[in-house]
Design an enzyme around this catalytic site. Sequence first.
Site, PDB file in Angstrom:
ATOM      1  N   ASP A  46       0.841  -1.200   0.000  1.00 48.43           N
ATOM      2  CA  ASP A  46       0.000   0.000   0.000  1.00 48.43           C
ATOM      3  C   ASP A  46       0.874   1.246   0.000  1.00 48.43           C
ATOM      4  O   ASP A  46       1.771   1.384   0.826  1.00 48.43           O
ATOM      5  CB  ASP A  46      -0.885   0.009   1.251  1.00 48.43           C
ATOM      6  CG  ASP A  46      -1.803   1.217   1.283  1.00 48.43           C
ATOM      7  OD1 ASP A  46      -2.914   1.129   0.733  1.00 48.43           O
ATOM      8  OD2 ASP A  46      -1.401   2.261   1.849  1.00 48.43           O
ATOM      9  N   TYR A  51       2.701   9.997  -0.187  1.00 52.54           N
ATOM     10  CA  TYR A  51       3.807   9.442   0.604  1.00 52.54           C
ATOM     11  C   TYR A  51       5.168   9.717  -0.036  1.00 52.54           C
ATOM     12  O   TYR A  51       6.200   9.509   0.598  1.00 52.54           O
ATOM     13  CB  TYR A  51       3.657   7.929   0.781  1.00 52.54           C
ATOM     14  CG  TYR A  51       2.404   7.457   1.457  1.00 52.54           C
ATOM     15  CD1 TYR A  51       1.545   8.337   2.118  1.00 52.54           C
ATOM     16  CD2 TYR A  51       2.052   6.106   1.434  1.00 52.54           C
ATOM     17  CE1 TYR A  51       0.377   7.884   2.728  1.00 52.54           C
ATOM     18  CE2 TYR A  51       0.893   5.645   2.045  1.00 52.54           C
ATOM     19  CZ  TYR A  51       0.057   6.544   2.686  1.00 52.54           C
ATOM     20  OH  TYR A  51      -1.082   6.085   3.277  1.00 52.54           O
ATOM     21  N   LYS A  80      -3.096   6.056  -4.164  1.00 53.55           N
ATOM     22  CA  LYS A  80      -4.244   6.895  -3.823  1.00 53.55           C
ATOM     23  C   LYS A  80      -4.184   8.267  -4.499  1.00 53.55           C
ATOM     24  O   LYS A  80      -3.103   8.844  -4.669  1.00 53.55           O
ATOM     25  CB  LYS A  80      -4.323   7.087  -2.302  1.00 53.55           C
ATOM     26  CG  LYS A  80      -4.269   5.782  -1.511  1.00 53.55           C
ATOM     27  CD  LYS A  80      -4.282   6.013  -0.011  1.00 53.55           C
ATOM     28  CE  LYS A  80      -4.002   4.738   0.753  1.00 53.55           C
ATOM     29  NZ  LYS A  80      -2.566   4.403   0.795  1.00 53.55           N
ATOM     30  N   HIS A 113      -8.101   9.257  -1.507  1.00 50.41           N
ATOM     31  CA  HIS A 113      -7.395   9.214  -0.224  1.00 50.41           C
ATOM     32  C   HIS A 113      -8.260   9.734   0.932  1.00 50.41           C
ATOM     33  O   HIS A 113      -8.255   9.157   2.028  1.00 50.41           O
ATOM     34  CB  HIS A 113      -6.103  10.034  -0.331  1.00 50.41           C
ATOM     35  CG  HIS A 113      -5.034   9.611   0.616  1.00 50.41           C
ATOM     36  ND1 HIS A 113      -3.696   9.721   0.337  1.00 50.41           N
ATOM     37  CD2 HIS A 113      -5.084   9.094   1.868  1.00 50.41           C
ATOM     38  CE1 HIS A 113      -2.973   9.272   1.359  1.00 50.41           C
ATOM     39  NE2 HIS A 113      -3.805   8.894   2.309  1.00 50.41           N
TER      40      HIS A 113
END
Length: 315
Positions: A46, A51, A80, A113
């Site tokens: 994931d 990120y 996401k 998200h």
Amino acid sequence: MVKVPFVELNDGNRMPALGLGTCASNGSEIEKAVKDAIDVGYRHIDTAWAYENEYSIGKAVRSKIAEGVIKREDMFLVTKLWNTFHDPQHVERAFRQSLDNLQLEYIDLYLIHFPFGYQYKNDHEQWPRNSDGSRALSNVDYLDTWKEMERLVELGLVKSIGVSNFNSEQIARLLTVAKIKPVVNQVECSPTINQRKLTKFCKERNIAITGFCPLGHPSPAGKTPAFMFDSRVAAIADKYNKTPAQIGLRFLHELGVTPIPKSVRKQRMLENISIFDFVLSEEDKQLMDSFNTGQRLVGMYDARKSPYWPYGIKF
């Protein structure tokens, strides 16, 4: 190597019932972690555009494919759509950024998200602010965003689509217009916030729950979360020859949640994935239930003024 069972998704695709979380880890650290994770049996990774580690994760996966350890179809990769890209005109471009970062042919699961959006400034600014320092929120309706998510499936760019951090009312509203039902709702879920009601709600609608922060950011100094440092949980762990973390993850699995614990340590990753060879007793599950306080680690309070902020109701 540990074998992980699958969750059958509502579109016919399958998702491994435990994955690797990767938030707040970048560069060579996460590249090595993903390689190690694949070696011990992880097939569900994931990530998210926000990120800033998609490239390193894709590099690790491609490396393991090149070594012959895995094939692309063995992996289930999740990323996401970030909050600044909710406007329909940005969705496909944002997706293609992630696809380009990963440098893989397709993405298995793409999630919105959060249900609320931020104002778009440019393709790189994640956290836009107003002149007074407050978060610059957008008024884009996630229903409009979802139509573009569906188009990504129709274009053959992604296999499955879903949501993250949506509450029950937002899921219900989405289902009134969705041509393609979300396969997953990814939410914070641990023994501290076990999401029983939301999991039941989603399960009744054939939507799977993925749980991030499933171990609640353990702090030995603060002895939090409570279940990780409780002598009764330690006794349960001893009974099964497991650790308190494994008891927590197994508890979530038995609730019907797919946990995605984050670690960059190979031994800890192996520990986290080794939860499929025992079953908790009803008494053990009742004790684990007692740690549910509903306290969140992720509240996104700077978005509280958005009409789509999801944390204003019980579930």
